[in-house]
Design an enzyme around this catalytic site. Sequence first.
Site, PDB file in Angstrom:
ATOM      1  CE  LYS A 141      -3.937   1.728   2.792  1.00 35.89           C
ATOM      2  NZ  LYS A 141      -5.018   1.377   3.915  1.00 35.89           N
ATOM      3  CB  SER A 194      -8.257   3.327   3.206  1.00 33.42           C
ATOM      4  OG  SER A 194      -7.063   2.560   4.013  1.00 33.42           O
ATOM      5  CB  SER A 238      -8.385   0.097   5.798  1.00 33.00           C
ATOM      6  OG  SER A 238      -8.847   1.288   5.644  1.00 33.00           O
TER       7      SER A 238
HETATM    8  N1  GLN Z   1     -12.976   3.401   6.708  1.00 32.18           N
HETATM    9  C1  GLN Z   1     -12.310   3.724   8.027  1.00 32.18           C
HETATM   10  C2  GLN Z   1     -11.903   5.020   8.049  1.00 32.18           C
HETATM   11  O1  GLN Z   1     -12.197   5.890   6.986  1.00 32.18           O
HETATM   12  C3  GLN Z   1     -11.126   2.778   8.291  1.00 32.18           C
HETATM   13  C4  GLN Z   1     -10.063   3.329   7.703  1.00 32.18           C
HETATM   14  C5  GLN Z   1      -8.650   2.355   7.921  1.00 32.18           C
HETATM   15  O2  GLN Z   1      -8.988   1.191   8.508  1.00 32.18           O
HETATM   16  N2  GLN Z   1      -7.425   2.749   7.545  1.00 32.18           N
HETATM   17  O3  GLN Z   1     -11.179   5.549   8.884  1.00 32.18           O
END
Ligand code: GLN
Length: 450
Positions: free
Chosen positions: A53, A128, A152
């Site tokens: 990532k 994400s 994410s």
């Molecule tokens: N969707 C969650 C957020 O927006 C999770 C993000 C993540 O796990 N990095 O914070």
Amino acid sequence: MVQGYLDAIKIHSNLNAFIDVWEKDAIERASLIDIKIAKGSAGKLAGVVIAIKSNMCLEGKRVNASSKILDDFESLYTATAVQRLMDEDAIIIGSCNCDEMAMGASSENSAYGPVLNAANKDYVPGGSSGGSAVAVQAGMCHAALGSDTGGSIRQPAAFTGMVGYKPSYGVISRWGLLAYASSFDQIGPITRSSEDAALLTEIMSGPDEKDATVSNKQWNLNLGTSPSKKKYAIIKEAMELEGLDAEVKEAFEKRIQAIKDAGNEVEEISFPYLDYVVPTYYILTTAEASSNLSRYSGLTYGHRSEKSEDLESTFTLSRSEGFGKEVQRRIILGTFVLSSDYYDAYYKKGLQVRQLIRNWTKNAFESYDAILSPTSATPAFKIGEKAANPIAMYLADLLTVHANLAGNPAISIPMTKSEKGLPMGLQIMGEMNKDQILLSIAHQLEGLIK
Ligand code: GLN
């Protein structure tokens, strides 16, 4: 094999899954590893092609967490997790697009444009770590790394039909992962099977003097073969959710029936804090983010506004120009909940609720081997559908943030596809630090619920 993946990356470039592809390095490493294979001295991951990532460091390569604030910034060192894969002769093929600074649930927040779901390009791949999930989904690498602060890894895995695993907090070193919310963040793999997830995680896991929060344990994640019957819990409040999509509910109930038919016990239990998990998550993670992201100031590294004239304008303009809307929103929210007038009402309360959730979770695992739920209340949604409504987007995290608040390991395995052909995932949350058991359960259920 590397050439084949490089070709696939070119063919699928419209999915926007990659920020950078390290073609030359990958081919060079492949030749070196071929020599090692011929000599019989190759590591456990010889020839395994992995994408990371864009919030993970690889020395000499650009790392920007899909944000303009870092844009062309080059890593000065390599993340421990990435280094350990390379030490076993994995080939790192490139860095994947994601929501800026890992903040989002759709991979639309990237400064480099949205990632598209390969199952249907009008739909988001989740986030994400959406680029990482699509890189595996569309056959552009064997496996990819994601980071999971509130879902994410698991939610994009569910939206793309892959396996996504967030280990217990502390299994994998966070050294070299750009921090979002340090007490929640975990690195983990997105793969095609729980077997692959176990192998990669075992290699990445273990003590690291560069991360004070990583566990000192040496992890053995060999999948158990024991076919023993298990006792599972499902959360009543999750099944009664207003926003639970009918197709997701039906698919999940079918899988539960299959699990019961195989001789396992499944019981419904009440989790009285479900309404509080998303607010608690957003209070605590934005607080941590406001502190973590203060390092991007325009002074030491990253974007500096050309219009800056003095200290104050350097901070303000560089951050306003460099950060996207969602990141700015979270910094402001986090600064607010930490401010002296509101600290007790929000941040401190949030910590107390987190403790209640941890206690409840610890207790639940005295009676159950795992907690099962859909990974997400809906299948993938359309690009743009929730982009203008942050609250609707935050609710996409409803079923995944529990594991990060409590620290427990959780994995999403593919369940089935919706009528429109969009994948859905089943989430299995395991007992804290019992990752081997969780992975063995996932392996067993993968066979059962297809
Ligand atoms: N969707 C969650 C957020 O927006 C999770 C993000 C993540 O796990 N990095 O914070």
